[in-house]
Design an enzyme around this catalytic site. Structure first.
Site, PDB file in Angstrom:
ATOM      1  N   HIS A  60       0.825  -1.214   0.000  1.00 25.72           N
ATOM      2  CA  HIS A  60       0.000   0.000   0.000  1.00 25.72           C
ATOM      3  C   HIS A  60       0.857   1.261   0.000  1.00 25.72           C
ATOM      4  O   HIS A  60       0.482   2.285   0.569  1.00 25.72           O
ATOM      5  CB  HIS A  60      -0.957   0.013   1.192  1.00 25.72           C
ATOM      6  CG  HIS A  60      -1.958  -1.095   1.180  1.00 25.72           C
ATOM      7  ND1 HIS A  60      -3.119  -1.047   0.437  1.00 25.72           N
ATOM      8  CD2 HIS A  60      -1.969  -2.299   1.799  1.00 25.72           C
ATOM      9  CE1 HIS A  60      -3.808  -2.168   0.608  1.00 25.72           C
ATOM     10  NE2 HIS A  60      -3.122  -2.952   1.427  1.00 25.72           N
ATOM     11  N   ASN A 133     -10.458  -2.963   1.938  1.00 27.86           N
ATOM     12  CA  ASN A 133     -10.109  -2.924   0.526  1.00 27.86           C
ATOM     13  C   ASN A 133     -11.346  -2.608  -0.296  1.00 27.86           C
ATOM     14  O   ASN A 133     -12.441  -2.433   0.237  1.00 27.86           O
ATOM     15  CB  ASN A 133      -9.526  -4.273   0.071  1.00 27.86           C
ATOM     16  CG  ASN A 133      -8.102  -4.503   0.522  1.00 27.86           C
ATOM     17  OD1 ASN A 133      -7.306  -3.567   0.595  1.00 27.86           O
ATOM     18  ND2 ASN A 133      -7.765  -5.741   0.839  1.00 27.86           N
ATOM     19  N   TYR A 343       0.132  -4.405  11.759  1.00 29.31           N
ATOM     20  CA  TYR A 343       0.000  -3.017  11.334  1.00 29.31           C
ATOM     21  C   TYR A 343       0.702  -2.065  12.303  1.00 29.31           C
ATOM     22  O   TYR A 343       1.461  -1.185  11.891  1.00 29.31           O
ATOM     23  CB  TYR A 343      -1.477  -2.646  11.187  1.00 29.31           C
ATOM     24  CG  TYR A 343      -2.065  -3.045   9.859  1.00 29.31           C
ATOM     25  CD1 TYR A 343      -2.080  -4.382   9.459  1.00 29.31           C
ATOM     26  CD2 TYR A 343      -2.616  -2.109   9.007  1.00 29.31           C
ATOM     27  CE1 TYR A 343      -2.616  -4.762   8.247  1.00 29.31           C
ATOM     28  CE2 TYR A 343      -3.157  -2.483   7.785  1.00 29.31           C
ATOM     29  CZ  TYR A 343      -3.157  -3.807   7.408  1.00 29.31           C
ATOM     30  OH  TYR A 343      -3.681  -4.172   6.203  1.00 29.31           O
TER      31      TYR A 343
END
EC number: 1.11.1.6
Length: 489
Positions: A60, A133, A343
């Site tokens: 990303h 997404n 993350y």
């Protein structure tokens, strides 16, 4: 020296050289239970993966973002006690970052790739991040496979290029990817812009209400601009002429006052339904068919303000699915469980331990009160306040009430596969998706897949990949095989 000379024989091992018993399934507390921190292979793989590139995101990397508002349009208090969802008409500031997945920071926007849809709600109870997404499913169902999957989409260590052999070898050996690959090579695989695509939370999340009742939910963001996609030919042309096409379109639409918006819906499953549902409701490669759990409109999302500095506000923005607020929590989804760690770990490495202090990341509707101090770029905001809890000097105290309700876990620890429900397999929903397509879309899907599979150098890799689509639908596989053979001459 040839490429073959670098191949290492023998069992797969950890970084310390210990043999790996199971590289396919994370260790859980019983079948279907939450992932255990004692699974050091999982943590080692994810932590190493997060540190493989500096300074841009490993995945990303290529993105754009904007600020806006989320407005509640329906009463959802029977399902969740989240304050930002507490009354019809309530508005919450948001920041939304769009992205492609595989490309680097300088890559083109108009490519066949999933699009990230990462949303930060600046709520009065803290920031809530929903990391999704533009597809309702994903390629894999267990985070332990994520580094391996992304390695196949990135540059090969020997050739320095993305290799069709790597891509289709992994997908062929991971049949759970068949559903998402069918999405990717369908008409929605190349959105015309960020404004003209849907967003999905993809994972299953927990909602819990004031009475402590639990519900499982899936989020849907339906574009109010209408779905609009590019053909492969159109995308090839635009990518060459204007690599920044999606970023430019988003910025200019907001500058013109044409604020993009999405109708926000959720599917809601009472917790008691989960065990007997025909599909595993926590499997990221599956959807909940709408006839089973119809989407319910709950709000409207609008983007109406551009960032003033792309680096400060888009590149340095961080999102983590571990950022929950009271009334919302995780599910036993094994991909989600891995992302709860990965993350935050990626952001601490890439942006720094104090990334949450940056304006785009810190809470806007409340104040963060922690005992974390020091570290790179610490701004001294706490002054001389004590940095421990409990203390006798008026420091912040725990509430005693968890953000989400506990879920049961039993059985022996171990590397358990994801539980299989009555109608679960890796192909049924991909076949359903194919059969829902009009004939013209089927033709484009087959042509796109054939063009991607034809360059594969090893026959068994190509045949295994085609075989997965054949298992999804006999006609799908037959047409794909013929199309690949025609391209190969």
């Amino acid at each position: 020296m040839t490429q073959e000379a670098h191949v290492t024989q023998g069992p797969l091992t950890t970084e310390a050289g210990a043999p790996v018993a199971d590289n396919q399934n994370s260790e859980t507390a019983g079948v279907g239970g939450p992932v255990l921190v004692q699974d050091q292979l999982l943590l080692e793989k994810l932590a190493h993966f997060n540190r493989e590139r500096i300074p841009e995101r490993v995945v990303h990397a290529r993105g754009a973002g904007a600020y806006g508002t989320f407005t509640v349009t329906a009463d959802v208090t029977p399902y969740t006690r989240a304050a930002f969802l507490s009354e019809v008409g309530k508005e919450t500031e948001v920041f939304l970052r769009f992205s492609t997945v595989a490309g680097n920071l300088g890559a083109a926007d108009a490519v066949r790739d999933p699009r990230g849809f990462a949303l930060k709600f600046y709520t009065e109870e803290g920031n809530y991040d929903l990391v999704g997404n533009n597809t309702p499913v994903f390629f894999i169902r267990d985070a332990i496979k994520f580094p391996d999957f992304i390695h196949t989409q990135k540059r090969d260590p020997y050739t320095g290029s993305q290799e069709a052999d790597n891509v289709w070898d992994f997908w062929g050996l991971s049949p759970e990817s068949t559903h998402q690959v069918t999405w990717l090579f369908g008409d929605r695989g190349i959105p015309a812009s960020y404004r003209h695509m849907n967003g999905y939370g993809s994972h299953t999340y927990q909602w819990n209400n004031a009475a402590g009742e639990v519900f499982w939910v899936k989020y849907h963001f339906k574009t109010d601009q209408g779905i609009k996609n590019l053909t492969q030919g159109e995308a090839n042309r635009i990518a060459g002429e204007d690599p920044d096409s999606h970023q430019r379109d988003l910025r200019q639409s907001i500058e013109r006052g044409e604020f993009p918006s999405w109708t926000v819906q959720v599917q809601i499953m009472p917790a008691a339904d989960a065990a007997g549902y025909r599909f595993n409701p926590f499997d990221l490669t599956k959807v909940w068919p709408h006839e089973d759990y119809p989407p319910i409109e709950i709000g409207r999302l609008e983007l109406n303000r551009n960032p003033q500095n792309v680096f400060a506000e888009v590149e340095q923005s961080i999102f983590s699915p571990a950022h929950f607020v009271p009334g919302i929590g995780p599910s036993p989804d094994k991909m989600l469980q891995g992302r709860l760690f990965a993350y935050g770990d990626a952001h601490r490495y890439r942006v720094g331990i104090n990334a949450d202090h940056l304006p785009v990341n810190r809470p806007h509707a409340t104040e963060a009160r922690t005992n974390s101090r020091d570290g790179f770029l610490y701004d001294g905001r706490h002054g001389g306040a004590k940095n421990y809890e409990p203390n006798s000097f008026g420091g912040p105290q725990q509430t005693g009430r968890a953000l989400w309700q506990a879920t049961s876990a039993d059985g022996p620890t171990g590397n358990h596969p994801t539980p299989v429900h009555a109608e679960d397999d890796d192909f049924v929903q991909a076949g359903t998706l194919y059969r829902l397509m009009p004939e013209e879309e089927k033709e484009r899907l087959v042509a796109g897949l054939a063009g991607a599979i034809a360059p594969v150098s090893r026959e068994e890799i190509a045949e295994r990949a085609i075989g997965n689509f054949r298992k999804a639908d006999a006609d799908f596989g037959k047409r794909l095989e013929a199309a690949v053979q025609a391209l190969r001459g």
